[in-house]
Design an enzyme around this catalytic site. Structure first.
Site, PDB file in Angstrom:
ATOM      1  N   ASP B 221       0.835  -1.194   0.000  1.00  0.00           N
ATOM      2  CA  ASP B 221       0.000   0.000   0.000  1.00  0.00           C
ATOM      3  C   ASP B 221       0.875   1.251   0.000  1.00  0.00           C
ATOM      4  OD1 ASP B 221      -2.797   1.053   0.416  1.00  0.00           O
ATOM      5  OD2 ASP B 221      -1.734   2.018   2.082  1.00  0.00           O
ATOM      6  N   GLU B 263       0.774  -0.762  -5.107  1.00  0.00           N
ATOM      7  CA  GLU B 263      -0.306   0.186  -5.268  1.00  0.00           C
ATOM      8  C   GLU B 263       0.332   1.553  -5.422  1.00  0.00           C
ATOM      9  OE1 GLU B 263      -1.744   2.361  -2.396  1.00  0.00           O
ATOM     10  OE2 GLU B 263      -3.784   2.624  -3.099  1.00  0.00           O
TER      11      GLU B 263
END
Lengths: 454, 572
Positions: B221, B263
């Site tokens: 992330d 991401e």
């Protein structure tokens, strides 16, 4: 092996009928008195490929040069590629046995590659396909990567369709397709090879799809899914960029409003001479004339620059690398010497605006319903896209320097060019598609009745 | 209490795995399934889904045919940011179970031939994390430099504030330590200081911990923001890439076959950097703009929005793959795109009230498509045939709806709908106890939309998705073949080839709501026979002339091109 010389001497008698059958010759309704070969060359002996420039002399004394690539093969076994291509067969010569079939070499996969190699000897290709339905040229796509455009009607000097994209690309304007290779002879441009952009679509087709979606959905254009306005705005910017680059490349002259007005008047006079004014195609000649007269009175006409000259939505393609402008040859019905190579840039803008009107009207006609709600929707569509296109055009930095400084004068000049284009359209439609003549007539009526935009 | 102890015992080495450990390229062909542990199945009847509940439903996912589960964060957390605010990297959020439940889930998935990856937040922790609690005490404690502290809030002003709606600055004052700490996201999520070698090592230990337990990889992330440097915007810095290469080397050396999925909410030409110049960073990256472009293409009824973005997508290194999706738990926001694309999106969307309504709001696929099942099928057909590994979002395979009144991102995180029974079969808790209310509206509510009903109905959307998945999985060319757009005269038609040495597949999609004809330029493939892949019906062979097909509204075809005489199968 076929004797090339024996065939070449017979071509002048074989070609008139062949030329009259070709869509690109513009000769289907004219009488060809005779044909002579300006020059010819045997490109390959077997299968025989002859490259020639044939001069046709018409009944009215005019002449036109045509570029031809002719193939000839033994007639005992007609090759498969020629099946169903009757229009491309020049002649079947029975004597001496076994006979020879002479044909347009662009239907022959092998000879097409030989033609390509005249233009670009080093290019290696595997597949080719011709593009059908072209008006004044012939194009062939190779390996979905390159497109060869062969000019059929040849006129002396450089062809603007080769020259302009080359110069624009050199100057960093990237909405044209530059040449990968060119074919010249005696100072004439004969063919040009360019990149083929897979997946591209004509602006006309996209705008048509937008109108169809509008009519099917019944929602206002801004809420209809296939809204064209974002692209119309981009096109305005693309056109302004083109004009700035052309002005930069070929210079800027003060606009000659009197001459423009005279040209418009001459165009109108040609129309009036050709039609019955009391008939269904009643044309408000005086009102048009009055609009043209206003052009002559302009205090500031803006600039005169080199322009595209025949801009409409089919001359613009949307590609993965943005919009591209094609076909810089000018209006095909006029000889190159009569085309508008320089004028106010507003002449091109007017061409696109007329095209927007057409696309809406044709779409409505195809829809087959003329109720007022649908007409109103199409009017909204046209107004929205006109506004977007003009916003994109006029919003481009620097374009104002090429236009009349005052908005009122600019609008008057633009309206006059729209009128002039519509007059040309009326002449064209009366000659080719009388069922469409109401479209330009509506366009004329709107402008002279001061309705301006729809 | 059910689910309080794992129902299968983990005995490493004895479990029969259906995972091939030598297959290090599995992710290039895999179909991923993004699942919210909280929302999938509640085995403890406390109103919140849990790891054991997910394990209980693995048979369903195996039946559906997915290859890899992607779990949203399940680590211990105060849950102020959906679990992306981790307070202990080495333990499971108690509501979800414990480490043993996680191990059982992984083992049971492996038994069924499915892999499991999970979200990992590298950039920051929760302010409740013991590391931060220690760091904030004073300026000399052992963790004093584990976070990014400053005496004022002026440094690195070039770095944009990502959550502009809630955060006034990337700095927040901590009264305990008397200094400001740096945070690229919420003020309760302090950024870790990767310039401190202890932090860089500690995060590698976190990676090793989970990979040792059998996890098949991570979705990393918010990776672009690991480092801060003066005079930069603090995104995509060389130091960040260097650290990712270090993580990758650990994976390659110690855990071959595990995968890193980045991401990075950035443009494809910037995202490719996260694959590494020679494919030595992340195995996969998300392709963010493809999804909104697909919506745009169908709205405009033309292929250009899709072909443009694919033409702008750079080639990726060997051994890498894009992750592509129709929907996920987050949304594309206009902040993440280039100026040019923002202009494009604004120009395209600005005047269109229907499209504008959906910007910045999380919607599920079916509501976005006006519950048009034909359109949903077209979208899945495109997703499963475009270059990249498709990622399904839980519930989309049955056409679940959303609840926009829940706000923020919760609207698309409602409980999975298993049956028409109480709480949609998600939980036996009281309705009021559910973490979010199950959908009960007449169109998308669990009585209308649920797995049980669709499993019984052979013509349901669920069965259709499953069959499409099977077709895709039996043709690896969809994962790794070349992608070549074909020329089609009709702008409403998107046609392309997927091709490798073993197979050529022709995909033709009608982006219009009307029937469309199309002439395809296929002379290069003359002589081959297109065999439609769902029914194996041979179509007329391709000739020298343009190949003509007609398509139903939003219809599509997948053709396997076969050379006559080479068809497989028995002969009389």
């Amino acid at each position: 092996m076929i004797d090339p010389d024996a065939l070449i001497v017979r071509l002048p008698e074989l070609l008139p009928e062949h030329l009259a059958r070709q869509r690109w010759s513009g000769a289907h309704d004219r009488t060809i008195e005779d044909v002579e070969l300006r020059w010819h060359e045997v490109v390959s002996p077997d299968p025989l490929l002859i490259w020639t420039l044939a001069r046709a002399r018409f009944g009215d004394g005019e002449v036109q040069d045509y570029q031809l690539f002719l193939g000839a093969r033994d007639a005992t076994a007609l090759p498969e590629f020629i099946q169903g291509k009757d229009r491309e067969i020049v002649a079947l010569i029975a004597e001496p046995a076994p006979g020879v079939v002479v044909y347009d070499a662009l239907v022959d996969p092998d000879l097409t590659i030989a033609v390509l190699h005249l233009v670009a000897p080093e290019v290696v290709v595997e597949h080719r396909r011709p593009i059908v339905l072209e008006h004044s040229n012939s194009s062939i796509v190779f390996d979905e990567a390159r497109i060869l455009k062969i000019f059929r009607k040849v006129e002396p000097g450089p062809n603007p369709d080769v020259e302009i994209p080359r110069v624009m690309a050199e100057r960093g304007y990237d909405h044209v397709l530059p040449s990968l290779a060119e074919l010249h002879r005696d100072g004439c441009d004969l063919a040009v090879l360019r990149e083929f952009l897979v997946g591209s679509t004509e602006g006309w087709e996209l705008a048509r799809a937008s109108v169809r979606d509008l009519l099917a959905g019944g929602l206002p254009p801004e809420e209809s899914g296939a809204d064209f306005a974002p692209d119309a705005e981009r096109l305005g910017g693309v056109l302004a960029g083109l004009h700035l680059a052309m002005a930069d490349a070929w210079g800027v002259e003060p606009g000659n409003a009197q001459r423009w007005a005279d040209e418009m008047g001459a165009n109108l006079a040609q129309l009036v001479a050709g039609i019955d004014r009391e008939g269904p195609a009643a044309i408000p000649v005086e009102a048009i004339d009055e609009r043209f007269a206003r052009v002559a009175d302009l205090r500031d006409a803006g600039a005169e620059i080199r322009i595209h000259g025949d801009l409409h939505l089919s001359q613009l393609i949307k590609t993965d690398a943005g919009w591209k402008v094609l076909d810089f040859e000018g209006e095909p019905a006029r000889r190159r010497s009569d085309r508008f190579t320089t004028s106010s840039p507003l002449r091109d803008v007017a061409g696109l605006l007329r095209s927007l009107h057409y696309v809406g009207a044709v779409g409505l006609g195809e829809w087959g319903a003329w109720d007022e709600d649908l007409q109103d929707l199409v009017s909204q569509w046209e107004r929205r896209n006109r506004t977007s296109l003009l916003a994109g055009y006029l919003g481009t930095d620097g374009i104002g320097a090429l236009l009349p400084a005052e908005d009122a004068e600019r609008d008057a000049l633009l309206a006059a060019f729209e009128l002039d284009k519509a007059v040309y359209e009326v002449i064209y439609e009366l000659g080719h598609r009388p069922e469409h003549v109401n479209i330009p007539l509506t366009g004329i009526r709107r402008i002279v009745q001061d309705e301006g935009a729809p | 209490m059910p689910g309080s102890t794992p129902t299968a015992v983990c005995q490493p080495g004895t479990v029969h795995h259906r995972i091939d450990p030598t297959d290090t390229r599995w992710f290039q062909r895999a179909v991923f399934y993004e699942v919210l542990v909280r929302g999938f199945y509640d085995s403890t009847n406390d109103g919140t889904g849990d790891l054991q509940g997910l394990t209980d439903k693995l048979d369903y996912l195996e039946w559906l045919g997915v290859d890899c589960l992607w779990l949203l964060p399940f680590y211990d957390s105060p849950l102020r940011d959906g679990g992306y605010d981790i307070s202990d990297f080495f333990s499971v959020l108690p509501e979800y179970g414990d480490i043993a439940h996680a191990v059982v889930l992984i083992e049971e998935a492996h038994k069924r031939g499915m892999r499991v990856i999970a979200d990992m937040v590298m950039n920051h922790t929760s302010d409740q994390h013991p590391w931060f609690q220690e760091s904030r005490v004073d300026r000399t404690n052992p963790k004093a430099d584990w976070y990014v502290w400053g005496d004022d809030d002026q440094r690195w002003s070039e770095a944009r504030v990502i959550f502009v709606d809630t955060e006034p600055s990337n700095w927040t004052y901590d009264p305990v330590r008397g200094q400001y700490f740096w945070h690229r996201f919420f003020h309760h999520q302090p950024d870790l200081n990767y310039d401190n070698p202890q932090v860089a090592d500690a995060m590698l230990d976190v990676v090793r911990f989970w990979l040792d337990l059998g996890l098949d990889g991570f979705r990393l992330d918010a990776v672009p923001y690991l480092f801060e440097r003066d005079g930069t915007n603090g995104e995509n810095l060389p130091e960040t890439h260097e650290y990712l290469r270090r993580v990758r080397k650990v994976v390659d050396d110690e855990y071959p076959g595990r995968v890193l999925l980045a991401e990075a909410n950035q443009w494809p030409e910037d995202v490719v950097d996260y694959f590494g110049a020679s494919g030595d960073e992340c195995h996969m990256c998300f392709h963010f703009p493809l999804m909104p472009r697909m919506f745009m293409a169908v709205r405009r009824e033309q292929r250009h929005p899709v072909t443009e973005i694919l033409a702008q997508t750079p080639a990726i290194p060997e051994g890498c793959q894009w992750g592509i999706f129709l929907r996920n738990h987050d949304e594309l926001t206009l902040e993440m795109v280039t100026d040019e694309e923002r202009d494009y999106m604004y120009t395209e969307y600005a005047s269109d009230p229907r499209m504008r309504r959906n910007i910045g709001i999380s919607r599920r696929l079916f509501p976005l498509l006006d519950n048009n099942e034909d359109l949903a099928r077209l979208f899945h057909a495109m997703l499963f045939s475009m270059p990249g590994s498709p990622i399904l979002y839980y519930g989309d395979e049955i056409g679940m709806g959303d609840n926009i009144f829940l706000g923020d991102r919760d609207g698309v995180r409602t409980p999975m709908q298993w049956t028409p029974d109480r709480n949609g079969g998600f939980s036996n808790a009281d309705f009021a106890q559910l973490y979010l209310p199950a959908l009960m509206d007449p169109v998308y509510g669990f009585q209308a939309i649920n797995v049980e009903q669709q499993q019984r109905d052979p013509s349901s959307f669920l069965h259709w998705v499953r069959r499409l998945l099977q077709v895709r999985k039996s043709h690896p060319v969809f994962g790794t073949g070349s992608f070549e757009v074909l020329h089609a005269d009709n702008p409403a038609v998107l046609a392309f080839l997927r091709r490798d040495e073993t197979a050529t597949i022709l995909c033709v999609n009608n982006l219009s709501r009307f029937p469309q004809p199309c002439e395809l330029m296929l002379e290069e493939l003359a002589g081959q026979v297109p065999v439609e892949m769902s029914g194996r019906v041979p179509f007329p062979p391709i000739g020298e002339l343009p190949y003509f097909v007609t398509l139903a509204p939003h219809g599509f075809y997948w053709f396997n091109l076969q050379v006559p005489g080479e068809e497989s199968g028995p002969r009389p």
